[in-house]
Scaffold this motif. Structure first.
Motif, PDB file in Angstrom:
ATOM      1  N   TYR A 186       0.900  -1.430   0.118  1.00 20.99           N
ATOM      2  CA  TYR A 186       0.192  -0.290   0.040  1.00 20.99           C
ATOM      3  C   TYR A 186       0.477   1.667  -0.012  1.00 20.99           C
ATOM      4  O   TYR A 186       2.294   1.288   0.003  1.00 20.99           O
ATOM      5  CB  TYR A 186      -0.741  -0.081   1.463  1.00 20.99           C
ATOM      6  N   THR A 193      -4.985   6.495   1.209  1.00 16.70           N
ATOM      7  CA  THR A 193      -4.536   5.128   0.898  1.00 16.70           C
ATOM      8  C   THR A 193      -5.147   4.265   0.162  1.00 16.70           C
ATOM      9  O   THR A 193      -6.611   4.372  -0.497  1.00 16.70           O
ATOM     10  CB  THR A 193      -4.582   4.976   2.540  1.00 16.70           C
ATOM     11  N   GLY A 215      -1.862  -0.981  10.580  1.00 12.46           N
ATOM     12  CA  GLY A 215      -2.822  -1.108  11.488  1.00 12.46           C
ATOM     13  C   GLY A 215      -2.155   0.186  12.748  1.00 12.46           C
ATOM     14  O   GLY A 215      -1.432   0.042  13.270  1.00 12.46           O
ATOM     15  N   HIS A 216      -3.040   0.361  13.535  1.00 12.20           N
ATOM     16  CA  HIS A 216      -2.724   1.745  14.273  1.00 12.20           C
ATOM     17  C   HIS A 216      -3.868   2.090  15.715  1.00 12.20           C
ATOM     18  O   HIS A 216      -5.523   1.521  14.889  1.00 12.20           O
ATOM     19  CB  HIS A 216      -1.636   2.658  13.996  1.00 12.20           C
ATOM     20  N   HIS A 247      -4.851   5.628  18.108  1.00  8.51           N
ATOM     21  CA  HIS A 247      -3.958   6.762  18.178  1.00  8.51           C
ATOM     22  C   HIS A 247      -3.856   7.013  19.862  1.00  8.51           C
ATOM     23  O   HIS A 247      -4.362   6.539  19.986  1.00  8.51           O
ATOM     24  CB  HIS A 247      -4.995   7.825  17.754  1.00  8.51           C
ATOM     25  N   GLU A 250     -12.142   8.933  13.935  1.00  8.17           N
ATOM     26  CA  GLU A 250     -11.331   9.481  12.494  1.00  8.17           C
ATOM     27  C   GLU A 250     -11.995   9.284  11.226  1.00  8.17           C
ATOM     28  O   GLU A 250     -13.416   8.427  11.362  1.00  8.17           O
ATOM     29  CB  GLU A 250     -10.202   9.016  11.825  1.00  8.17           C
ATOM     30  N   TYR A 275     -13.613   8.034   7.476  1.00  5.38           N
ATOM     31  CA  TYR A 275     -12.603   7.123   5.798  1.00  5.38           C
ATOM     32  C   TYR A 275     -13.942   7.043   4.922  1.00  5.38           C
ATOM     33  O   TYR A 275     -15.161   6.944   5.562  1.00  5.38           O
ATOM     34  CB  TYR A 275     -12.416   5.395   6.618  1.00  5.38           C
ATOM     35  N   HIS A 289      -7.548   0.160  14.509  1.00 13.12           N
ATOM     36  CA  HIS A 289      -8.067   0.674  13.241  1.00 13.12           C
ATOM     37  C   HIS A 289      -7.199  -0.463  11.740  1.00 13.12           C
ATOM     38  O   HIS A 289      -5.819   0.640  12.062  1.00 13.12           O
ATOM     39  CB  HIS A 289      -8.167   1.628  12.947  1.00 13.12           C
ATOM     40  N   SER A 344      -8.620   9.406   4.072  1.00 13.51           N
ATOM     41  CA  SER A 344      -8.913   9.662   5.464  1.00 13.51           C
ATOM     42  C   SER A 344      -8.741  11.265   6.040  1.00 13.51           C
ATOM     43  O   SER A 344      -8.083  11.755   5.858  1.00 13.51           O
ATOM     44  CB  SER A 344      -7.463   9.013   6.281  1.00 13.51           C
ATOM     45  N   HIS A 402       0.034   8.336  16.015  1.00 13.74           N
ATOM     46  CA  HIS A 402       0.220   7.136  15.558  1.00 13.74           C
ATOM     47  C   HIS A 402       0.843   5.883  16.477  1.00 13.74           C
ATOM     48  O   HIS A 402       2.199   5.979  16.690  1.00 13.74           O
ATOM     49  CB  HIS A 402       0.078   6.783  13.928  1.00 13.74           C
ATOM     50  N   TYR A 436       2.288   1.753  16.416  1.00 13.52           N
ATOM     51  CA  TYR A 436       2.097   0.298  16.002  1.00 13.52           C
ATOM     52  C   TYR A 436       2.502  -0.486  16.697  1.00 13.52           C
ATOM     53  O   TYR A 436       1.981  -1.491  16.452  1.00 13.52           O
ATOM     54  CB  TYR A 436       3.004   0.944  14.606  1.00 13.52           C
TER      55      TYR A 436
HETATM   56  C1  PAN Z   1      -4.358   6.027   7.705  1.00 14.15           C
HETATM   57  C2  PAN Z   1      -3.535   5.449   7.734  1.00 14.15           C
HETATM   58  C3  PAN Z   1      -3.480   4.508   6.004  1.00 14.15           C
HETATM   59  C4  PAN Z   1      -2.045   3.624   6.710  1.00 14.15           C
HETATM   60  O1  PAN Z   1      -4.555   7.459   7.176  1.00 14.15           O
HETATM   61  O2  PAN Z   1      -2.332   5.482   8.660  1.00 14.15           O
HETATM   62  O3  PAN Z   1      -4.182   4.169   5.620  1.00 14.15           O
HETATM   63  O4  PAN Z   1      -2.030   2.977   7.601  1.00 14.15           O
HETATM   64  P1  PAN Z   1      -1.032   2.720   8.531  1.00 14.15           P
HETATM   65  O5  PAN Z   1      -0.550   3.972   9.514  1.00 14.15           O
HETATM   66  O6  PAN Z   1      -2.061   1.887   9.540  1.00 14.15           O
HETATM   67  O7  PAN Z   1      -0.028   2.158   8.195  1.00 14.15           O
HETATM   68  C5  PAN Z   1      -5.195   7.120   9.112  1.00 14.15           C
HETATM   69  O8  PAN Z   1      -6.040   6.186  10.018  1.00 14.15           O
HETATM   70  N1  PAN Z   1      -4.701   8.012   9.841  1.00 14.15           N
HETATM   71  O9  PAN Z   1      -5.340   7.812  10.915  1.00 14.15           O
END
Ligand code: PAN
Ligand code: ZN
Length: 207
Positions: free
Chosen positions: A74, A93, A109-110, A112, A118, A120, A156, A170, A178, A180
């Motif tokens: 991605y 994305t 995925g992460h 906050h 957020e 999408y 998410h 997003s 973020h 991870y």
């Molecule tokens: C999105 C994510 C994006 C990439 O903009 O950052 O889809 O996914 P990862 O950050 O998990 O690699 C978002 O959720 N921003 O907060």
């Protein structure tokens, strides 16, 4: 009664003043649902299979995919908005179609780091948004014409469940932050596999 006037230099001494920076000016960006580009853009982040260590269930399949050319999974095209409190960054994305050990190509995925949500918005292809708050897991279809809401406190991740590139916009608070590591440690409560022309969601929550 005359109000006690506080000299300008003494107002809100406890409120730290953010470091001076050039104010962001209003701007319009072109969003290309066919390519995933945001124009103007500040940054393009690319994630290959090798960047996703420890995320797929089948580690041998992950290693084989790295050895077999380490394809792009991605990329994120990010608009020029500062990631600081008060600003509202946005990005597109694009997740390629594919799988590792049958598990759909997906983002890291992460969570906050701040208690921030957020939005999408689906732009192209077919995706699934995985959400996990540590106890409950949810999965939401994300396709063009659909906006999904990620509440504060929910990790998410998105997965491409179709045969074409999956793209979404997003929009998030600039001070969201973020994390991870949380997802690496706790997972997303579910995994998404390709199943013929459809998808299969397998729960990973231990009961
Ligand atoms: C999105 C994510 C994006 C990439 O903009 O950052 O889809 O996914 P990862 O950050 O998990 O690699 C978002 O959720 N921003 O907060
Ligand atoms: Zn996020």
């Amino acid at each position: 009664m005359s109000a006690h006037r506080v000299p300008e230099t003494e107002r809100n001494p406890a409120v730290s003043t953010p470091p001076p920076r050039t104010p962001t000016l209003p701007f319009a960006a072109a969003l290309d649902a066919a390519t995933g580009s945001v124009s103007p853009a500040a940054l393009l982040v690319e994630r290959r299979v090798s960047d996703l260590a420890g995320l797929y269930a089948d580690d041998a399949a992950w290693q084989a995919a790295v050895a077999a050319g380490d394809p792009l999974v991605y990329r994120v095209c990010i608009a020029p908005v500062p990631e600081v409190a008060g600003e509202v960054p946005f990005s597109i994305t694009t997740i390629e179609a594919g799988a590792i050990g049958g598990e759909c190509f997906m983002t890291k995925g992460h969570t906050h780091t701040a208690h921030e949500g957020e939005v999408y918005i689906g732009l192209a292809g077919r995706g699934l948004l995985l959400l996990f708050d540590g106890a409950q897991a949810r999965q939401l279809e994300l396709v063009p014409g659909v906006a999904t809401y990620i509440p504060p406190g929910w990790a998410h991740r998105t997965a491409n469940v179709g045969d074409d590139p999956f793209r979404f916009l997003s929009v998030y608070p600039g001070d969201a932050g973020h994390d991870y590591e949380w997802v690496l440690r706790h997972g997303m409560g579910a995994r998404v596999y390709r199943d013929g022309s459809g998808q299969q969601v397998v729960s990973t929550i231990q009961s």
